[in-house]
Design an enzyme around this catalytic site. Structure first.
Site, PDB file in Angstrom:
ATOM      1  N   THR B   1       6.236  -1.870  -8.915  1.00  0.00           N
ATOM      2  CA  THR B   1       6.327  -1.924  -7.454  1.00  0.00           C
ATOM      3  C   THR B   1       7.430  -2.898  -7.047  1.00  0.00           C
ATOM      4  OG1 THR B   1       3.960  -1.546  -7.354  1.00  0.00           O
ATOM      5  CG2 THR B   1       5.009  -2.332  -5.334  1.00  0.00           C
ATOM      6  N   ARG B  29      -4.170   9.684  -7.483  1.00  0.00           N
ATOM      7  CA  ARG B  29      -4.563   8.332  -7.052  1.00  0.00           C
ATOM      8  C   ARG B  29      -3.407   7.678  -6.293  1.00  0.00           C
ATOM      9  NH1 ARG B  29      -2.168   3.035  -8.083  1.00  0.00           N
ATOM     10  NH2 ARG B  29      -3.830   1.498  -7.973  1.00  0.00           N
ATOM     11  N   ASP B  32      -2.119   0.658  -3.025  1.00  0.00           N
ATOM     12  CA  ASP B  32      -1.958  -0.018  -1.726  1.00  0.00           C
ATOM     13  C   ASP B  32      -0.556   0.104  -1.148  1.00  0.00           C
ATOM     14  OD1 ASP B  32      -1.293  -1.748  -4.001  1.00  0.00           O
ATOM     15  OD2 ASP B  32      -0.715  -3.181  -2.453  1.00  0.00           O
ATOM     16  N   THR B  51       2.085  -6.533  -4.425  1.00  0.00           N
ATOM     17  CA  THR B  51       2.184  -5.823  -5.694  1.00  0.00           C
ATOM     18  C   THR B  51       0.994  -6.224  -6.556  1.00  0.00           C
ATOM     19  OG1 THR B  51       3.434  -5.564  -7.742  1.00  0.00           O
ATOM     20  CG2 THR B  51       3.743  -7.632  -6.582  1.00  0.00           C
ATOM     21  N   GLY B  52       0.362  -5.248  -7.177  1.00  0.00           N
ATOM     22  CA  GLY B  52      -0.776  -5.606  -8.017  1.00  0.00           C
ATOM     23  C   GLY B  52      -1.765  -4.472  -8.150  1.00  0.00           C
ATOM     24  N   GLY B  54      -3.927  -2.102  -6.946  1.00  0.00           N
ATOM     25  CA  GLY B  54      -3.976  -1.532  -5.606  1.00  0.00           C
ATOM     26  C   GLY B  54      -5.340  -1.436  -4.962  1.00  0.00           C
TER      27      GLY B  54
END
Lengths: 181, 132
Positions: B1, B29, B32, B51-52, B54
């Site tokens: 991301t 899927r 975020d 970022t991470g 989601g």
């Protein structure tokens, strides 16, 4: 200090141990290039939307980051992209999700924000909209990179192993650590 | 991301995020990144990009929560961002957030080993970091 642009290129298990000096330099150079691209727009008196677009396009076009070219693969072996943008002045927003052919999804998100009455478009419809907006459409092969393909193969192997172990009613200790964007 | 937040000469903020999602994901899927309020948010006061993991960013409406902490609790950008990352951590999620407020203050917070990140000042001074 007064900052005018801040960027990120993803987070996760990034440590000195899993990074070569060459790779580290490549990341730092690309982040610097993205900052300069966004800063140039601000210096020209353009809007923060232009600055965000320019910075993100640099990263989307680089295989180093998980966005645009260099995106990771889905289970089915496709690159599936999402992007969003929000403009604070009037709280307008735009997003695209699950697209496969838009070269720069951030441009599509901006087009949704500025040229449609909607906030989020997805899949084929989002791609049709991007085409209508004359954004660059590419063959999905454009997004394919060897590194990411290898990453998928590793994840599939782990998944297979995990399934085999759980079918043998053994402990479910194998973790798939590929959750990061 | 990847993500960016910018402040232009008129004092307007924009936040943007773009991603390839998660390796080996199924069922279309979506995380975020394209969700306004979760991975991306901006108002007149602050802009945020995340970022991470989601699912955790969606459940905690991460980006909007940073802005709400500033708006309603009058917290500064760094405190607001730190608190949201800590809350995500408590839920079991991980990742990072970048934020830029209308006065040119930034926050780059993470609860992971590292985050590729950078910032530039109005004078063109560049800062780039990778590790925690």
């Amino acid at each position: 200090k007064k900052y005018v642009l801040v960027i990120h290129g993803g987070a996760g298990t990034i440590t000195k141990e899993n990074m070569t000096p060459e790779k580290e330099k490549a990341y730092k150079d690309k982040l610097t290039e993205a900052l300069k691209a966004g800063y140039a727009e601000i210096q020209k008196g353009k809007t923060s939307v232009d600055a965000v677009q320019s910075a993100i396009v640099v990263m989307e076009n680089s295989p180093l980051f998980n966005a645009g070219k260099g995106a990771v693969f889905t289970h089915e072996g496709r690159n599936e992209l999402d992007a969003s943008v929000m403009y604070g002045k009037n709280k307008s927003a735009g997003a695209v999700a699950g697209v496969h052919t838009i070269k720069n999804p951030i441009k599509a998100a901006i087009a949704v924000m500025q040229k449609s009455e909607h906030v989020m478009l997805s899949g084929k419809g989002a791609e049709e909209f991007a085409k209508e907006q004359k954004l660059e459409i590419v063959d999905p092969k454009y997004f394919w990179t060897q590194d990411r393909w290898n990453g998928l193969q590793k994840a599939l192997e782990k998944e297979k192993l995990k399934k085999a172990i759980s079918q043998n009613k053994k402990s479910d200790y194998l973790e798939i650590d590929q959750k990061f964007g | 991301t990847v993500g960016a937040v910018a402040l232009d000469r008129e004092g307007n903020i924009t936040a943007g995020t773009s991603t390839g999602g998660m390796t080996n994901k199924r069922w279309n899927r979506i995380g975020d990144s394209p969700v306004i309020g979760a991975g991306t948010y901006a108002n007149a006061q602050v802009g945020i990009s995340g970022t991470g993991w989601g699912e955790f960013f969606i459940r905690s409406t991460a980006a909007r929560t940073v802005a709400a902490k500033m708006e309603y609790q009058h917290k500064d950008v760094k405190t607001a961002t730190q608190e949201v990352i800590a809350e995500i951590g408590k839920m079991g999620g991980d990742g990072g957030l970048i934020a830029l407020d209308k006065n040119g203050n930034i926050a780059m917070e993470m609860n992971t080993a590292g985050m590729y990140r950078g910032a530039i000042t109005d004078k063109g001074e560049i800062e780039v970091e990778i590790y925690k």
